[in-house]
Design an enzyme around this catalytic site. Sequence first.
Site, PDB file in Angstrom:
ATOM      1  N   THR A   1       0.864  -1.188   0.000  1.00  0.00           N
ATOM      2  CA  THR A   1       0.000   0.000   0.000  1.00  0.00           C
ATOM      3  C   THR A   1       0.894   1.229   0.000  1.00  0.00           C
ATOM      4  O   THR A   1       1.930   1.238   0.677  1.00  0.00           O
ATOM      5  CB  THR A   1      -0.953   0.025   1.216  1.00  0.00           C
ATOM      6  OG1 THR A   1      -1.500   1.338   1.348  1.00  0.00           O
ATOM      7  CG2 THR A   1      -0.262  -0.307   2.524  1.00  0.00           C
TER       8      THR A   1
ATOM      9  N   ASP B   1       0.360   3.871   1.457  1.00  0.00           N
ATOM     10  CA  ASP B   1       0.172   4.653   2.699  1.00  0.00           C
ATOM     11  C   ASP B   1       1.181   4.365   3.814  1.00  0.00           C
ATOM     12  O   ASP B   1       1.227   5.100   4.802  1.00  0.00           O
ATOM     13  CB  ASP B   1      -1.239   4.418   3.248  1.00  0.00           C
ATOM     14  CG  ASP B   1      -2.299   5.029   2.354  1.00  0.00           C
ATOM     15  OD1 ASP B   1      -1.982   6.017   1.667  1.00  0.00           O
ATOM     16  OD2 ASP B   1      -3.429   4.504   2.332  1.00  0.00           O
TER      17      ASP B   1
ATOM     18  N   ARG C   1       4.669  32.872  -4.682  1.00  0.00           N
ATOM     19  CA  ARG C   1       3.345  32.429  -4.268  1.00  0.00           C
ATOM     20  C   ARG C   1       3.396  31.378  -3.178  1.00  0.00           C
ATOM     21  O   ARG C   1       4.378  30.662  -3.033  1.00  0.00           O
ATOM     22  CB  ARG C   1       2.651  31.770  -5.458  1.00  0.00           C
ATOM     23  CG  ARG C   1       1.789  32.744  -6.187  1.00  0.00           C
ATOM     24  CD  ARG C   1       0.966  32.082  -7.242  1.00  0.00           C
ATOM     25  NE  ARG C   1       0.350  33.142  -8.022  1.00  0.00           N
ATOM     26  CZ  ARG C   1       0.319  33.188  -9.334  1.00  0.00           C
ATOM     27  NH1 ARG C   1       0.856  32.227 -10.039  1.00  0.00           N
ATOM     28  NH2 ARG C   1      -0.259  34.192  -9.955  1.00  0.00           N
TER      29      ARG C   1
ATOM     30  N   GLY D   1      -3.658  10.210   1.578  1.00  0.00           N
ATOM     31  CA  GLY D   1      -3.498   9.781   2.980  1.00  0.00           C
ATOM     32  C   GLY D   1      -4.745  10.124   3.766  1.00  0.00           C
ATOM     33  O   GLY D   1      -4.859  11.208   4.326  1.00  0.00           O
TER      34      GLY D   1
ATOM     35  N   ARG E   1      11.375  38.059   5.960  1.00  0.00           N
ATOM     36  CA  ARG E   1      12.812  37.872   5.700  1.00  0.00           C
ATOM     37  C   ARG E   1      13.083  37.585   4.219  1.00  0.00           C
ATOM     38  O   ARG E   1      14.110  37.033   3.844  1.00  0.00           O
ATOM     39  CB  ARG E   1      13.410  36.828   6.622  1.00  0.00           C
ATOM     40  CG  ARG E   1      12.941  35.427   6.410  1.00  0.00           C
ATOM     41  CD  ARG E   1      13.637  34.470   7.392  1.00  0.00           C
ATOM     42  NE  ARG E   1      13.024  33.171   7.378  1.00  0.00           N
ATOM     43  CZ  ARG E   1      13.315  32.222   6.515  1.00  0.00           C
ATOM     44  NH1 ARG E   1      14.231  32.423   5.602  1.00  0.00           N
ATOM     45  NH2 ARG E   1      12.701  31.057   6.576  1.00  0.00           N
TER      46      ARG E   1
ATOM     47  N   GLU F   1      -4.878  14.304   2.678  1.00  0.00           N
ATOM     48  CA  GLU F   1      -6.315  14.426   2.343  1.00  0.00           C
ATOM     49  C   GLU F   1      -7.240  14.142   3.523  1.00  0.00           C
ATOM     50  O   GLU F   1      -8.352  14.662   3.572  1.00  0.00           O
ATOM     51  CB  GLU F   1      -6.670  13.510   1.166  1.00  0.00           C
ATOM     52  CG  GLU F   1      -6.494  12.030   1.464  1.00  0.00           C
ATOM     53  CD  GLU F   1      -6.868  11.136   0.279  1.00  0.00           C
ATOM     54  OE1 GLU F   1      -6.288  10.051   0.173  1.00  0.00           O
ATOM     55  OE2 GLU F   1      -7.722  11.526  -0.515  1.00  0.00           O
TER      56      GLU F   1
ATOM     57  N   ARG G   1      -0.297   7.298  -7.202  1.00  0.00           N
ATOM     58  CA  ARG G   1      -0.386   5.835  -7.183  1.00  0.00           C
ATOM     59  C   ARG G   1       0.359   5.201  -8.351  1.00  0.00           C
ATOM     60  O   ARG G   1       0.759   4.055  -8.278  1.00  0.00           O
ATOM     61  CB  ARG G   1      -1.847   5.404  -7.314  1.00  0.00           C
ATOM     62  CG  ARG G   1      -2.557   5.311  -6.031  1.00  0.00           C
ATOM     63  CD  ARG G   1      -3.821   4.488  -6.217  1.00  0.00           C
ATOM     64  NE  ARG G   1      -4.667   4.651  -5.085  1.00  0.00           N
ATOM     65  CZ  ARG G   1      -4.453   4.082  -3.915  1.00  0.00           C
ATOM     66  NH1 ARG G   1      -3.413   3.290  -3.733  1.00  0.00           N
ATOM     67  NH2 ARG G   1      -5.264   4.302  -2.914  1.00  0.00           N
TER      68      ARG G   1
HETATM   69  P1  ATP Z   1      -5.372   0.374   0.964  1.00  0.00           P
HETATM   70  O1  ATP Z   1      -4.458   0.561   2.147  1.00  0.00           O
HETATM   71  O2  ATP Z   1      -4.682   0.630  -0.310  1.00  0.00           O
HETATM   72  O3  ATP Z   1      -6.703   1.084   1.101  1.00  0.00           O
HETATM   73  P2  ATP Z   1      -6.614  -2.069   1.877  1.00  0.00           P
HETATM   74  O4  ATP Z   1      -6.213  -3.483   1.674  1.00  0.00           O
HETATM   75  O5  ATP Z   1      -6.573  -1.544   3.280  1.00  0.00           O
HETATM   76  O6  ATP Z   1      -5.731  -1.215   0.888  1.00  0.00           O
HETATM   77  P3  ATP Z   1      -9.522  -2.183   1.893  1.00  0.00           P
HETATM   78  O7  ATP Z   1     -10.519  -1.641   0.928  1.00  0.00           O
HETATM   79  O8  ATP Z   1      -9.626  -1.823   3.313  1.00  0.00           O
HETATM   80  O9  ATP Z   1      -8.097  -1.831   1.270  1.00  0.00           O
HETATM   81  O10 ATP Z   1      -9.591  -3.788   1.816  1.00  0.00           O
HETATM   82  C1  ATP Z   1      -9.456  -4.473   0.577  1.00  0.00           C
HETATM   83  C2  ATP Z   1     -10.365  -5.653   0.520  1.00  0.00           C
HETATM   84  O11 ATP Z   1     -10.005  -6.599   1.543  1.00  0.00           O
HETATM   85  C3  ATP Z   1     -11.839  -5.361   0.802  1.00  0.00           C
HETATM   86  O12 ATP Z   1     -12.505  -4.834  -0.314  1.00  0.00           O
HETATM   87  C4  ATP Z   1     -12.341  -6.760   1.161  1.00  0.00           C
HETATM   88  O13 ATP Z   1     -12.500  -7.544   0.016  1.00  0.00           O
HETATM   89  C5  ATP Z   1     -11.148  -7.298   1.973  1.00  0.00           C
HETATM   90  N1  ATP Z   1     -11.391  -7.063   3.417  1.00  0.00           N
HETATM   91  C6  ATP Z   1     -11.242  -5.921   4.103  1.00  0.00           C
HETATM   92  N2  ATP Z   1     -11.604  -6.052   5.403  1.00  0.00           N
HETATM   93  C7  ATP Z   1     -12.015  -7.334   5.533  1.00  0.00           C
HETATM   94  C8  ATP Z   1     -12.541  -8.102   6.627  1.00  0.00           C
HETATM   95  N3  ATP Z   1     -12.705  -7.589   7.835  1.00  0.00           N
HETATM   96  N4  ATP Z   1     -12.852  -9.393   6.374  1.00  0.00           N
HETATM   97  C9  ATP Z   1     -12.700  -9.934   5.147  1.00  0.00           C
HETATM   98  N5  ATP Z   1     -12.217  -9.257   4.083  1.00  0.00           N
HETATM   99  C10 ATP Z   1     -11.887  -7.990   4.251  1.00  0.00           C
END
Ligand code: ATP
Length: 319
Positions: A125, A127, A162, A170, A211, A222, A252
């Site tokens: 990720t 982030d 400017r 984020g 200065r 964000e 990204r």
């Molecule tokens: P980013 O940090 O880029 O947002 P992320 O992996 O945190 O990535 P999310 O949208 O939170 O992104 O999760 C991605 C996918 O993981 C979700 O769409 C879902 O399919 C799965 N997922 C998230 N939380 C759960 C959970 N509690 N149980 C099962 N699957 C999950």
Amino acid sequence: MTRIAVLTSGGDAPGMNAAVRAVVRKGIYLGCEVYAVKEGFRGLLTDDIVPMNLGSVADIIQRGGTILRTARCEEFKTPEGQARGIGNLRRRGIDGVIVIGGEGSMRGALVLAKAGIAAVGVPGTIDNDIPCTDYTIGFDTAVATACAAIDKIRDTATSHQRTFIIELMGRHSGAIALAAGLAAGAESILLPERPYDLDDICRRLEKGRQRGKLHSIILVAEGVASAYEIAEEIKQRTKQDNRVIVLGHLQRGGSPTAFDRILASRMASEAVDLVLAGAGGKLVVYSQGKFSSVDIEYALSQPANFDDSAYRLTKILSI
Ligand code: ATP
């Protein structure tokens, strides 16, 4: 012959392709049959699972995004969706899955692990918000992209004397804004992890002007507020015009840095070893210069990383 699968989930991050390549190549090297699940957990539900060979991952190490595509799949959060996905894996005889994604994706990996699939997480990720690892795949590239953009904006900011307010990605993590701000010498950085004081920011602008400072760069993650709102507030207080740039999805994309490619390749290699050792529920991490693993459950219970010393340094260096 062991059958393993790889998927990318959540937001795409540069370096995911390098990780997919390393899973496929190392898996085949160790005698596995390797499969790819398309579009994250959605592909588990729709059974969009395809066999991979050495050639399927040729010429991708340098490409941003993910060739497996990614998705946010709400249905995989439900017991019915999970049962369907796990059923598809079992029917195909796949007993190990490498999940590359952010924190949410690691929760998905944990679901698979609890069902007895050797599911291992690889932090991918932009982030950099996964506890227990110093870096996630894609962060270094996103910071480099943001820094290069800020440098360009600084040229015009200086020429026109400017103030620029730049919004960076984020929602919950200010990691990109903090690192890019330190790298690009931003005057002020607004992060979700710390309160901000607009009066103080305006005082700094005024002091800078007195200065003879020709420009100012203010970064806003964000998750703090819209850069347009912040810009308006600053304009009203300073009675000076300013400009807003929202970098958005630019951050990204792009070819991953060498650091991200190496991180991705090494993390993916560790993940294959863990899957073959049957160590489901583990998260590959890179901490203090070493690759290792921790329980996903433990990592998710830890507070998010925040580099307070870097934050304090940005304040010192922008006096
Ligand atoms: P980013 O940090 O880029 O947002 P992320 O992996 O945190 O990535 P999310 O949208 O939170 O992104 O999760 C991605 C996918 O993981 C979700 O769409 C879902 O399919 C799965 N997922 C998230 N939380 C759960 C959970 N509690 N149980 C099962 N699957 C999950």
